[in-house]
Scaffold this motif. Structure first.
Motif, PDB file in Angstrom:
ATOM      1  N   UNK A 191     -43.838 -29.745-140.521  1.00  0.00           N
ATOM      2  CA  UNK A 191     -45.171 -29.064-139.440  1.00  0.00           C
ATOM      3  C   UNK A 191     -45.670 -28.110-139.509  1.00  0.00           C
ATOM      4  N   UNK A 192     -46.808 -27.984-138.235  1.00  0.00           N
ATOM      5  CA  UNK A 192     -47.557 -26.822-138.284  1.00  0.00           C
ATOM      6  C   UNK A 192     -47.222 -25.562-137.483  1.00  0.00           C
ATOM      7  N   UNK A 193     -45.323 -25.860-136.378  1.00  0.00           N
ATOM      8  CA  UNK A 193     -44.512 -24.447-135.963  1.00  0.00           C
ATOM      9  C   UNK A 193     -43.663 -24.700-137.019  1.00  0.00           C
ATOM     10  N   UNK A 194     -43.495 -23.521-136.498  1.00  0.00           N
ATOM     11  CA  UNK A 194     -41.778 -23.917-137.113  1.00  0.00           C
ATOM     12  C   UNK A 194     -40.722 -22.879-136.675  1.00  0.00           C
ATOM     13  N   UNK A 195     -40.349 -24.081-135.545  1.00  0.00           N
ATOM     14  CA  UNK A 195     -39.110 -23.473-134.390  1.00  0.00           C
ATOM     15  C   UNK A 195     -37.807 -23.447-135.577  1.00  0.00           C
ATOM     16  N   UNK A 196     -36.930 -22.440-135.120  1.00  0.00           N
ATOM     17  CA  UNK A 196     -35.489 -22.179-135.268  1.00  0.00           C
ATOM     18  C   UNK A 196     -35.516 -20.736-136.300  1.00  0.00           C
ATOM     19  N   UNK A 197     -37.033 -20.669-136.502  1.00  0.00           N
ATOM     20  CA  UNK A 197     -36.905 -19.476-137.473  1.00  0.00           C
ATOM     21  C   UNK A 197     -36.799 -17.676-136.500  1.00  0.00           C
ATOM     22  N   UNK A 198     -36.745 -16.936-137.385  1.00  0.00           N
ATOM     23  CA  UNK A 198     -37.564 -15.288-136.719  1.00  0.00           C
ATOM     24  C   UNK A 198     -39.023 -14.789-137.479  1.00  0.00           C
ATOM     25  N   UNK A 199     -39.800 -14.844-136.151  1.00  0.00           N
ATOM     26  CA  UNK A 199     -41.064 -14.422-136.411  1.00  0.00           C
ATOM     27  C   UNK A 199     -41.301 -12.866-136.902  1.00  0.00           C
TER      28      UNK A 199
ATOM     29  N   UNK B  17     -16.042 -31.528-139.150  1.00  0.00           N
ATOM     30  CA  UNK B  17     -15.170 -31.561-138.771  1.00  0.00           C
ATOM     31  C   UNK B  17     -14.674 -30.804-137.090  1.00  0.00           C
ATOM     32  N   UNK B  18     -16.179 -30.885-136.382  1.00  0.00           N
ATOM     33  CA  UNK B  18     -16.193 -30.268-135.262  1.00  0.00           C
ATOM     34  C   UNK B  18     -16.674 -31.786-134.301  1.00  0.00           C
ATOM     35  N   UNK B  19     -16.704 -31.627-132.745  1.00  0.00           N
ATOM     36  CA  UNK B  19     -17.606 -32.707-132.091  1.00  0.00           C
ATOM     37  C   UNK B  19     -18.147 -31.365-130.411  1.00  0.00           C
ATOM     38  N   UNK B  20     -18.924 -32.048-130.631  1.00  0.00           N
ATOM     39  CA  UNK B  20     -20.517 -30.512-129.309  1.00  0.00           C
ATOM     40  C   UNK B  20     -20.291 -32.288-128.328  1.00  0.00           C
ATOM     41  N   UNK B  21     -20.179 -31.543-127.376  1.00  0.00           N
ATOM     42  CA  UNK B  21     -20.220 -32.618-126.568  1.00  0.00           C
ATOM     43  C   UNK B  21     -20.750 -32.041-125.082  1.00  0.00           C
ATOM     44  N   UNK B  22     -22.172 -32.018-124.515  1.00  0.00           N
ATOM     45  CA  UNK B  22     -23.009 -31.480-123.336  1.00  0.00           C
ATOM     46  C   UNK B  22     -23.127 -30.076-124.254  1.00  0.00           C
ATOM     47  N   UNK B  23     -23.552 -29.457-124.974  1.00  0.00           N
ATOM     48  CA  UNK B  23     -22.822 -27.980-125.043  1.00  0.00           C
ATOM     49  C   UNK B  23     -24.630 -27.917-125.158  1.00  0.00           C
ATOM     50  N   UNK B  24     -25.107 -26.441-125.467  1.00  0.00           N
ATOM     51  CA  UNK B  24     -25.895 -25.894-125.708  1.00  0.00           C
ATOM     52  C   UNK B  24     -26.118 -25.476-126.457  1.00  0.00           C
ATOM     53  N   UNK B  25     -26.715 -25.430-127.719  1.00  0.00           N
ATOM     54  CA  UNK B  25     -27.065 -24.925-129.482  1.00  0.00           C
ATOM     55  C   UNK B  25     -27.852 -24.664-129.180  1.00  0.00           C
ATOM     56  N   UNK B  26     -27.974 -22.929-129.480  1.00  0.00           N
ATOM     57  CA  UNK B  26     -28.921 -22.429-128.739  1.00  0.00           C
ATOM     58  C   UNK B  26     -28.971 -21.099-130.298  1.00  0.00           C
ATOM     59  N   UNK B  27     -29.990 -21.119-130.625  1.00  0.00           N
ATOM     60  CA  UNK B  27     -31.030 -20.737-132.419  1.00  0.00           C
ATOM     61  C   UNK B  27     -31.410 -19.219-131.635  1.00  0.00           C
ATOM     62  N   UNK B  28     -32.184 -18.393-132.521  1.00  0.00           N
ATOM     63  CA  UNK B  28     -32.781 -18.988-133.434  1.00  0.00           C
ATOM     64  C   UNK B  28     -31.552 -19.122-135.042  1.00  0.00           C
ATOM     65  N   UNK B  29     -32.665 -20.519-135.827  1.00  0.00           N
ATOM     66  CA  UNK B  29     -31.569 -20.443-136.608  1.00  0.00           C
ATOM     67  C   UNK B  29     -31.686 -22.540-136.857  1.00  0.00           C
ATOM     68  N   UNK B  30     -31.390 -22.243-138.234  1.00  0.00           N
ATOM     69  CA  UNK B  30     -31.533 -24.045-138.846  1.00  0.00           C
ATOM     70  C   UNK B  30     -30.964 -24.598-139.044  1.00  0.00           C
ATOM     71  N   UNK B  31     -30.109 -25.202-138.647  1.00  0.00           N
ATOM     72  CA  UNK B  31     -28.807 -26.764-138.676  1.00  0.00           C
ATOM     73  C   UNK B  31     -29.651 -27.019-139.848  1.00  0.00           C
TER      74      UNK B  31
ATOM     75  N   UNK C  50     -34.222 -23.804-129.326  1.00  0.00           N
ATOM     76  CA  UNK C  50     -34.992 -22.572-130.820  1.00  0.00           C
ATOM     77  C   UNK C  50     -33.777 -22.765-132.613  1.00  0.00           C
ATOM     78  N   UNK C  51     -33.719 -24.348-132.264  1.00  0.00           N
ATOM     79  CA  UNK C  51     -33.103 -24.286-133.038  1.00  0.00           C
ATOM     80  C   UNK C  51     -34.106 -25.395-134.769  1.00  0.00           C
ATOM     81  N   UNK C  52     -34.019 -25.313-135.629  1.00  0.00           N
ATOM     82  CA  UNK C  52     -34.605 -26.219-136.662  1.00  0.00           C
ATOM     83  C   UNK C  52     -33.861 -26.910-137.771  1.00  0.00           C
TER      84      UNK C  52
END
Lengths: 129, 135
Positions: free
Chosen positions: A88-96, B43-57, B106-108
């Motif tokens: 897309x035109x943004x980049x979520x999940x990254x570290x700017x 082999x994990x199960x995440x239920x009703x969790x908040x998964x926070x980044x920054x990170x790319x899954x 904040x997860x891609x």
């Protein structure tokens, strides 16, 4: 004199608010989180010299960044492995990052995204094994 | 207070297979698994969790998202990335993992191109259906 590879012992950065880091080791997500806690959602206006910078992280390289004698990381012989194109035109999940200077630094487990011109430039780098 | 960077905490979080109603910091989860010699979280199960980044899954084989909120983006495609090479560097890879009613912040996402295209299409159609329902 070549600044790489970095062979010094580990030296973990303790002041993540510093503007200049010299010969220190930094988790990029810690650095980002430190700024995000005060509402700054990017790493900006920093100088890194002789630092090891660790992920996992995808850096969104914005304007004003300079890389001088830097090891971008283990690309497994193919620089494309370090690069992700946003769909897309943004980049979520990254570290700017913006207005940052990296001199004689090494990156570990870090990928890169950003403007197509920057990514194309990265692709031209010769890999070494 | 728990030291989230400690080896003991790392061992405990890696050994678990189920996480429920927890806040999960994705980079920390990745680092602890890497330190344990498990670069792919499996082999994990995440239920009703908040998964926070920054990170790319990176969704590898057998990763499912059931009733999840994938994150805030005007254009859902902004959540997705296409890998250029056969390897993935800087991401957090998962396989054989279920995410149930989780919220991603904040997860891609990246993975096989066909899977990413399908996820983006699903999100866009879900949003369109939701907007239509709201009138």
């Amino acid at each position: 004199m070549a600044r790489l590879p970095i062979n010094r012992p580990m030296n973990i950065a303790t002041d993540l608010k510093a503007k200049t880091f010299v010969d220190q080791d930094i988790n990029l997500f810690d650095l980002y989180a430190d700024g995000a806690a005060t509402g700054v959602g990017m790493i900006s206006d920093r100088v890194f010299q002789g630092c090891r910078l660790q992920g996992p992280a995808i850096l969104l390289v914005s304007t004003g960044c300079r890389f001088d004698e830097v090891n971008f990381g283990d690309a497994g012989g193919d620089m494309r492995n370090l690069i992700l194109y946003p769909a897309g035109d943004r980049a979520l999940g990254t570290i700017p990052i913006r207005d940052c200077v990296f001199e004689g630094c090494e990156f570990y487990n870090v990928g890169y995204t950003g403007q197509r011109a920057f990514l194309d430039q990265l692709l031209t780098i010769q890999t070494r094994t | 207070m728990t030291d989230i960077m400690s080896e003991a905490f790392g061992r405990e979080i890696v050994a678990r297979t189920a996480y429920e109603k927890e806040a999960i910091w994705l980079p920390l989860l990745a680092v602890h698994h890497q330190n344990a010699g498990e670069p792919v979280i499996k082999g994990k199960t995440f239920t009703d969790c908040v998964i926070e980044g920054p990170g790319l899954l990176a969704a590898l084989d057998g990763v499912t998202f059931e009733g999840c909120n994938m994150g805030a983006a005007g254009d859902p495609r902004s959540l997705f990335y296409k890998a250029q090479g056969p390897m993935l560097v800087g991401v957090t890879p998962f396989s054989q993992t279920r995410f149930v009613r989780c919220r991603f912040v904040q997860v891609g996402f990246t993975g096989q191109e066909a899977a990413i295209d399908q996820m983006a299409a699903d999100l866009i159609s879900a949003r369109a259906a939701s907007e239509k329902a709201e009138g």
